[in-house]
Design an enzyme around this catalytic site. Structure first.
Site, PDB file in Angstrom:
ATOM      1  N   THR A 184     -72.548  73.845 -43.146  1.00 20.60           N
ATOM      2  CA  THR A 184     -71.878  74.814 -44.034  1.00 20.60           C
ATOM      3  C   THR A 184     -72.740  74.971 -45.287  1.00 20.60           C
ATOM      4  OG1 THR A 184     -70.495  73.182 -45.211  1.00 20.60           O
ATOM      5  CG2 THR A 184     -69.599  74.115 -43.181  1.00 20.60           C
ATOM      6  N   GLY A 185     -72.885  76.216 -45.736  1.00 21.24           N
ATOM      7  CA  GLY A 185     -73.746  76.478 -46.890  1.00 21.24           C
ATOM      8  C   GLY A 185     -75.199  76.266 -46.535  1.00 21.24           C
ATOM      9  N   GLY A 186     -75.680  77.043 -45.570  1.00 18.67           N
ATOM     10  CA  GLY A 186     -77.043  76.816 -45.057  1.00 18.67           C
ATOM     11  C   GLY A 186     -78.024  77.925 -45.370  1.00 18.67           C
ATOM     12  N   GLY A 233     -81.267  76.464 -50.454  1.00 21.69           N
ATOM     13  CA  GLY A 233     -81.193  75.118 -51.014  1.00 21.69           C
ATOM     14  C   GLY A 233     -81.219  74.021 -49.956  1.00 21.69           C
ATOM     15  N   ILE A 234     -80.416  73.002 -50.191  1.00 20.28           N
ATOM     16  CA  ILE A 234     -80.424  71.805 -49.343  1.00 20.28           C
ATOM     17  C   ILE A 234     -79.994  72.140 -47.913  1.00 20.28           C
ATOM     18  CG2 ILE A 234     -79.236  69.589 -48.996  1.00 20.28           C
ATOM     19  CD1 ILE A 234     -79.200  69.380 -52.161  1.00 20.28           C
ATOM     20  N   GLY A 235     -78.968  72.972 -47.772  1.00 19.65           N
ATOM     21  CA  GLY A 235     -78.486  73.331 -46.429  1.00 19.65           C
ATOM     22  C   GLY A 235     -79.559  74.060 -45.631  1.00 19.65           C
ATOM     23  N   SER A 286     -72.567  63.881 -54.527  1.00 16.44           N
ATOM     24  CA  SER A 286     -73.502  64.034 -55.655  1.00 16.44           C
ATOM     25  C   SER A 286     -73.536  62.755 -56.470  1.00 16.44           C
ATOM     26  CB  SER A 286     -73.047  65.183 -56.558  1.00 16.44           C
ATOM     27  OG  SER A 286     -73.832  65.200 -57.744  1.00 16.44           O
ATOM     28  N   TYR A 315     -66.238  69.484 -61.353  1.00 19.15           N
ATOM     29  CA  TYR A 315     -67.215  69.329 -60.266  1.00 19.15           C
ATOM     30  C   TYR A 315     -67.292  67.857 -59.829  1.00 19.15           C
ATOM     31  CZ  TYR A 315     -71.777  69.323 -57.911  1.00 19.15           C
ATOM     32  OH  TYR A 315     -72.803  69.153 -57.007  1.00 19.15           O
TER      33      TYR A 315
HETATM   34  N1  LIG Z   1     -79.159  70.868 -56.272  1.00 19.13           N
HETATM   35  C1  LIG Z   1     -78.722  69.756 -56.844  1.00 19.13           C
HETATM   36  O1  LIG Z   1     -79.262  69.299 -57.866  1.00 19.13           O
HETATM   37  C2  LIG Z   1     -77.565  69.000 -56.252  1.00 19.13           C
HETATM   38  C3  LIG Z   1     -77.287  67.708 -56.757  1.00 19.13           C
HETATM   39  C4  LIG Z   1     -76.228  67.002 -56.227  1.00 19.13           C
HETATM   40  C5  LIG Z   1     -75.467  67.537 -55.203  1.00 19.13           C
HETATM   41  N2  LIG Z   1     -75.757  68.799 -54.739  1.00 19.13           N
HETATM   42  C6  LIG Z   1     -74.916  69.298 -53.659  1.00 19.13           C
HETATM   43  O2  LIG Z   1     -75.762  69.715 -52.600  1.00 19.13           O
HETATM   44  C7  LIG Z   1     -75.138  70.769 -51.881  1.00 19.13           C
HETATM   45  C8  LIG Z   1     -76.077  71.949 -51.783  1.00 19.13           C
HETATM   46  O3  LIG Z   1     -76.466  72.284 -53.091  1.00 19.13           O
HETATM   47  P1  LIG Z   1     -77.642  73.313 -53.391  1.00 19.13           P
HETATM   48  O4  LIG Z   1     -78.167  72.962 -54.730  1.00 19.13           O
HETATM   49  O5  LIG Z   1     -78.528  73.423 -52.207  1.00 19.13           O
HETATM   50  O6  LIG Z   1     -76.758  74.653 -53.556  1.00 19.13           O
HETATM   51  P2  LIG Z   1     -77.157  76.197 -53.565  1.00 19.13           P
HETATM   52  O7  LIG Z   1     -78.614  76.398 -53.735  1.00 19.13           O
HETATM   53  O8  LIG Z   1     -76.243  76.810 -54.564  1.00 19.13           O
HETATM   54  O9  LIG Z   1     -76.717  76.646 -52.099  1.00 19.13           O
HETATM   55  C9  LIG Z   1     -75.373  76.570 -51.762  1.00 19.13           C
HETATM   56  C10 LIG Z   1     -75.160  77.100 -50.368  1.00 19.13           C
HETATM   57  O10 LIG Z   1     -73.754  77.019 -50.084  1.00 19.13           O
HETATM   58  C11 LIG Z   1     -73.280  78.322 -49.748  1.00 19.13           C
HETATM   59  N3  LIG Z   1     -71.897  78.422 -50.202  1.00 19.13           N
HETATM   60  C12 LIG Z   1     -71.400  78.331 -51.460  1.00 19.13           C
HETATM   61  N4  LIG Z   1     -70.072  78.512 -51.453  1.00 19.13           N
HETATM   62  C13 LIG Z   1     -69.719  78.733 -50.164  1.00 19.13           C
HETATM   63  C14 LIG Z   1     -68.491  78.978 -49.519  1.00 19.13           C
HETATM   64  N5  LIG Z   1     -67.339  79.085 -50.190  1.00 19.13           N
HETATM   65  N6  LIG Z   1     -68.492  79.141 -48.170  1.00 19.13           N
HETATM   66  C15 LIG Z   1     -69.635  79.045 -47.465  1.00 19.13           C
HETATM   67  N7  LIG Z   1     -70.837  78.816 -48.017  1.00 19.13           N
HETATM   68  C16 LIG Z   1     -70.875  78.662 -49.362  1.00 19.13           C
HETATM   69  C17 LIG Z   1     -74.249  79.281 -50.444  1.00 19.13           C
HETATM   70  O11 LIG Z   1     -74.301  80.566 -49.832  1.00 19.13           O
HETATM   71  P3  LIG Z   1     -73.375  81.787 -50.378  1.00 19.13           P
HETATM   72  O12 LIG Z   1     -73.498  81.766 -51.873  1.00 19.13           O
HETATM   73  O13 LIG Z   1     -73.925  83.005 -49.733  1.00 19.13           O
HETATM   74  O14 LIG Z   1     -71.997  81.469 -49.922  1.00 19.13           O
HETATM   75  C18 LIG Z   1     -75.570  78.537 -50.210  1.00 19.13           C
HETATM   76  O15 LIG Z   1     -76.043  78.738 -48.898  1.00 19.13           O
HETATM   77  C19 LIG Z   1     -73.832  71.062 -52.615  1.00 19.13           C
HETATM   78  O16 LIG Z   1     -72.799  70.320 -52.011  1.00 19.13           O
HETATM   79  C20 LIG Z   1     -74.087  70.512 -54.009  1.00 19.13           C
HETATM   80  O17 LIG Z   1     -72.905  70.167 -54.678  1.00 19.13           O
HETATM   81  C21 LIG Z   1     -76.789  69.537 -55.238  1.00 19.13           C
END
Ligand SMILES: NC(=O)c1ccc[n+]([C@@H]2O[C@H](COP(=O)([O-])OP(=O)(O)OC[C@H]3O[C@@H](n4cnc5c(N)ncnc54)[C@H](OP(=O)(O)O)[C@@H]3O)[C@@H](O)[C@H]2O)c1
Length: 247
Positions: free
Chosen positions: A11-13, A16-18, A137, A150
């Site tokens: 989910t969320g792919g 970023g990380i996904g 996180s 958050y």
């Molecule tokens: N980056 C960091 O520093 C960091 C640190 C700690 C934890 N995390 C965790 O790592 C995970 C990924 O983070 P990221 O930084 O890669 O995030 P990101 O770059 O914002 O990407 C988020 C992804 O999730 C999707 N998404 C968001 N809301 C959604 C929804 N309601 N339904 C389906 N898809 C959804 C987005 O696509 P759409 O917007 O098109 O829906 C996107 O593909 C998250 O759980 C975040 O909390 C990140």
């Protein structure tokens, strides 16, 4: 690591990380279904990965309609799920005094309710011996200002994962958590100014931000046969977190 004939849901792919994790699973032979809310972002992700092993689905994980749309596609595929990576999340950083009900609900709906019910609806489709991984996180073990909602969503997620470990063990399904520190993703870059990013880098013992691929590598390990006795773990991918710096 060999993921040939393994079916992965992320989910969320779309970024970023996904996205990095989807790419890595495909490089190791898996078939992968990624979700996101934005069709254009999913199309771009599919163009970049450019593999017939990738499927995309517009599905908003924050509501039951989106979750049921995912469940329907999985059911219709007739394939059982070997790896479920619950990763989608949003973060809104605001001091407690100014948090709106809408921001509170959006974060809990996406980061907690979404993962809970996605897991619930996909449990019948998980293969025995499957791997479930949650993205939490490092904020759970910190107390950063403006991150109350958050951080609370991620703490709640950790507890759901803890309990899923025991509930799913009968079917030899392993449940683990990956807890990233600051990772350079579109999500982080949209939240943090260059100055904040530089500050976040100083909070890591390695004195840099992480890359999405570094989290993906950990997720692949947790999903792999190499982690066959790793269950209920919460692995930090943060370069070593510094809480205090005494000089
Ligand atoms: N980056 C960091 O520093 C960091 C640190 C700690 C934890 N995390 C965790 O790592 C995970 C990924 O983070 P990221 O930084 O890669 O995030 P990101 O770059 O914002 O990407 C988020 C992804 O999730 C999707 N998404 C968001 N809301 C959604 C929804 N309601 N339904 C389906 N898809 C959804 C987005 O696509 P759409 O917007 O098109 O829906 C996107 O593909 C998250 O759980 C975040 O909390 C990140």
């Amino acid at each position: 690591m060999d993921f040939n004939n393994k079916h992965v849901i992320i989910t969320g792919g779309s970024q970023g990380i996904g996205f990095a994790t989807a790419k890595a699973f495909i490089q190791h032979g898996a078939t992968v279904l990624i979700t996101g809310r934005n069709a254009e972002s999913l199309r771009k992700a599919a163009d970049e990965i450019n593999s017939s092993n990738l499927q995309t689905l517009v599905a908003d994980t924050s509501n039951m309609a989106g979750i049921m749309a995912l469940e329907k596609v999985v059911a219709q595929s007739g394939k059982s799920v070997d790896v479920l990576y619950l990763n989608a999340a949003i973060g809104v950083y605001t001091p407690i005094q100014y948090v709106t009900e809408a921001d509170f609900d959006a974060q809990f709906n996406t980061n907690v309710k979404g993962h809970f019910f996605t897991l619930q609806k996909l449990i019948p489709h998980l293969a025995d011996g499957a791997s479930v991984i949650f993205t939490s996180s490092g904020v759970v073990s910190a107390a950063g200002t403006a991150s109350s909602v958050y951080s609370a969503t991620k703490a709640a997620l950790n507890k759901i994962a803890d309990i899923a470990v025991n509930e799913l063990a009968e079917r030899k399904i392993r449940v683990n958590i990956v807890s990233p520190g600051p990772i350079q993703t579109p999500g982080l870059l949209s939240l943090a100014t260059a100055e904040t990013q530089a500050y976040l880098a100083t909070r890591s013992a390695l004195q840099r931000l992480g890359d999405a691929e570094e989290v993906a590598n950990t997720v692949l390990f947790l999903a792999s046969a190499d982690a066959s006795y790793v269950n209920g773990a919460n692995i930090a991918v943060d370069g070593g977190s510094i809480q205090y710096m005494l000089k």
